[in-house]
Design a protein around this motif. Structure first.
Motif, mmCIF file in Angstrom:
data_model
loop_
_atom_site.group_PDB
_atom_site.id
_atom_site.type_symbol
_atom_site.label_atom_id
_atom_site.label_comp_id
_atom_site.label_asym_id
_atom_site.label_seq_id
_atom_site.Cartn_x
_atom_site.Cartn_y
_atom_site.Cartn_z
ATOM 1 N N GLU A 185 0.846 -1.191 0.000
ATOM 2 C CA GLU A 185 0.000 0.000 0.000
ATOM 3 C C GLU A 185 0.885 1.244 0.000
ATOM 4 N N TYR A 186 0.303 2.377 -0.330
ATOM 5 C CA TYR A 186 1.070 3.615 -0.384
ATOM 6 C C TYR A 186 0.228 4.780 0.124
ATOM 7 N N GLY A 187 0.904 5.790 0.602
ATOM 8 C CA GLY A 187 0.255 7.028 1.010
ATOM 9 C C GLY A 187 1.222 8.177 0.833
ATOM 10 N N CYS A 188 0.749 9.288 0.305
ATOM 11 C CA CYS A 188 1.610 10.448 0.092
ATOM 12 C C CYS A 188 0.782 11.714 0.271
ATOM 13 N N ARG A 301 -5.935 1.740 4.684
ATOM 14 C CA ARG A 301 -7.372 1.622 4.419
ATOM 15 C C ARG A 301 -7.766 0.209 3.985
ATOM 16 N N ASN A 302 -6.810 -0.582 3.469
ATOM 17 C CA ASN A 302 -7.087 -1.974 3.100
ATOM 18 C C ASN A 302 -6.401 -2.970 4.031
ATOM 19 N N THR A 337 -0.937 5.938 14.202
ATOM 20 C CA THR A 337 -2.019 5.618 13.273
ATOM 21 C C THR A 337 -1.893 4.205 12.728
ATOM 22 N N LEU A 338 -0.660 3.754 12.479
ATOM 23 C CA LEU A 338 -0.446 2.451 11.853
ATOM 24 C C LEU A 338 -0.737 1.286 12.793
ATOM 25 N N LEU A 376 -0.316 -11.804 3.298
ATOM 26 C CA LEU A 376 -1.591 -12.215 3.854
ATOM 27 C C LEU A 376 -1.412 -13.482 4.677
ATOM 28 N N GLU A 377 -2.009 -13.485 5.831
ATOM 29 C CA GLU A 377 -2.088 -14.693 6.656
ATOM 30 C C GLU A 377 -3.553 -15.027 6.816
ATOM 31 N N TYR A 378 -3.880 -16.293 6.783
ATOM 32 C CA TYR A 378 -5.280 -16.729 6.794
ATOM 33 C C TYR A 378 -5.632 -17.288 8.172
#
Length: 380
Positions: A185-188, A301-302, A337-338, A376-378
Motif C-alpha cells: 500500500e502507499y500514502g503520500c 485503508r485496506n 495511526t499504523l 496475507l495470513e489466513y
C-alpha cells in the motif's frame, strides 16, 4: 513474512541481530549516516550476520526508527519472506538519461505478480521528475512504485547508496516485489496550504521557471512573499511551488533551489512543464502534521491490522527543517495511526517517489511518502 527492526547508534545495537533470519529470500533495508565511519561497524555486522540476504540502503538527512528521529545511526529492517519473492536491479543513472533508465527498469522487471518497485538513488545525479516519467510507461496499474533520493544534510556531496557491502554513488537500486499473497500500500501527502491565484507556466526550461502568466516568475514570487522576499532563496523552503496536475489526487510540490536576479527566474528541484498550472504554497505546522496522518490513514485503508507489516517512511528534509522541534510529532502520529503490528523505519530525503491513483508514479518535494508491505495470513 518475518520482520525485525534494529537501530545501531554510538557503536551499539538496540537488540541482538537474529542470524536465524538469514536466507536467500531475506531482504535487509537500511538507512544511515553520511559519515560512514560512524556506522561502518554496524554495516559490517549486517553483512556478516546476513551473508545470504540482499542488503539495500542509502544515506540520509536523519534516520526514522519507530516513532523517533535519529542522526549518525543505522535504521535497519530485516524481512524474511515466506510466500513472496524479490528481484534487484542496479543501473547507472545521470540527469541526462533518467527518463530512459526509468523505462528500462520497468521493462526489465518481469510483470507477472509484480506488486511493487522500491527505488533508491543519489540526489546528485538523478532528474527525479524525468525518472518517474520513464517509470510510468507501461507499468501495470496495480504496481506500487515508491522510493526516494539519498540525502546528506545540506552538503550535497556525501550521499551514498548500498547494495550488500558495496557503496555506490552513480547507480539506482530497484527492488521488485512479487507474490500473490503480498500486499503493498502507499500514502503520500504534502499538507501545505495553497495561497494566491492559479498561474500558468508560460516559459520554462527543464527545472528553471522564467514566466508565469507572461510575467517574470521571480518578480511575481517576491510579490507574494512580501517581507520574506529579502530572505530568498532560504525563505523559499517555506513557500514551495504547487503543481496542479490533472488526474492526480495529491498536488505535487516543487522546492525552490535558487533564484537568478538578473534573469528574474527561479530554479526548482525538478522539472516544471511549460503550460502547466501552478500556485504558491505555504507551511502551516498543524496542517503538515495532519498531512502525515492522512498519508498513514491512506496507507492502512485496506489493512486489517492483524498481519505483521513493515512501513518505509520517506520524508522530505524540508519538512524537518520547517517543523523544527515538532518534526518528531509527525513521525509519532504516523506510528500511532499504523498500530502495534506495523514496524517503521525510514529516512529524510531530497525527493520522494510515490504511486498516483491514476497509474504510474510521480516525483515529489516536501512531502511525506509511506509504503506498507505485508503477506496475507489466513485465520480460521
Amino acid at each position: 513474512m518475518q520482520i525485525k527492526t534494529y537501530l545501531f547508534k554510538n557503536g551499539y545495537w538496540d537488540n541482538q541481530l537474529d542470524e536465524g533470519m538469514d536466507s536467500d529470500n531475506t531482504l535487509v533495508i537500511m538507512f544511515g549516516s553520511t559519515n560512514v565511519l560512524k556506522v561502518k561497524n554496524g554495516i559490517d555486522d549486517i553483512v556478516k550476520t546476513f551473508p545470504r540476504a540482499t542488503i539495500v540502503g542509502s544515506s540520509t538527512s536523519g534516520e526514522i526508527y519507530g516513532s523517533e528521529i535519529f542522526h549518525d545511526s543505522l535504521s535497519v529492517s530485516v524481512v524474511h519472506f515466506y510466500k513472496s519473492s524479490f528481484k534487484v536491479l542496479v543501473k547507472e543513472i545521470s540527469e541526462r538519461n533518467s527518463y530512459d533508465v526509468g523505462k528500462e527498469i520497468v521493462s526489465d522487471f518481469p510483470k507477472e505478480n509484480l506488486k511493487s518497485i522500491f527505488l533508491l538513488a543519489n540526489v546528485l545525479n538523478v532528474n527525479g521528475s524525468e525518472l518517474t516519467k520513464g517509470l510510468s510507461t507501461n507499468i501495470p496499474n496495480e504496481c506500487v512504485i515508491t522510493g526516494g533520493l539519498a540525502g546528506d544534510g545540506v552538503e550535497f556531496n556525501k550521499t551514498w547508496i548500498i547494495l550488500n557491502s558495496q557503496l555506490m554513488k552513480k547507480q539506482i537500486i530497484s527492488v521488485g516485489l512479487y507474490g500473490s499473497d503480498l500486499r503493498v500500500e502507499y500514502g503520500c501527502k504534502c499538507g501545505w496550504s495553497r495561497f494566491g491565484l492559479d498561474r500558468k507556466v508560460t516559459y520554462s526550461q527543464d527545472n528553471i521557471l522564467y514566466t508565469l502568466d507572461n510575467k517574470p516568475a521571480l518578480e511575481l514570487y517576491k510579490k507574494y512573499l512580501g517581507p520574506y522576499a529579502d530572505q530568498l532563496p532560504a525563505s523559499g523552503l517555506y513557500f514551495p511551488l504547487m503543481l496542479l496536475e490533472d488526474g492526480s489526487e495529491e498536488p505535487t510540490l516543487r522546492a525552490i533551489k535558487a533564484i537568478d536576479e538578473e534573469k528574474n527566474s527561479i530554479t526548482l528541484a525538478a522539472s516544471i512543464p511549460q503550460n502547466s498550472i501552478v500556485t504558491f504554497a505555504k507551511a502551516n505546522l498543524d496542517e503538515l502534521i495532519m498531512g502525515a496522518q492522512e498519508a498513514a490513514e491512506r496507507l492502512i485503508r485496506n489493512y486489517d491490522g492483524k498481519q505483521k507489516a513493515l512501513c518505509i517512511a520517506i520524508n522530505c528534509i524540508a519538512r524537518k527543517i520547517v517543523l523544527k522541534q515538532e518534526a518528531e510529532d509527525e513521525i509519532e502520529v504516523v506510528h500511532d495511526t499504523l498500530g502495534q503490528n506495523v514496524s517503521t523505519i525510514g529516512f529524510y530525503s531530497y525527493g520522494e517517489i510515490s504511486k498516483v491513483d491514476s497509474g504510474g508514479c510521480n516525483f515529489h518535494n516536501q512531502s511525506m511518502t509511506l509504503m506498507l508491505m505485508y503477506e496475507l495470513e489466513y485465520y480460521d
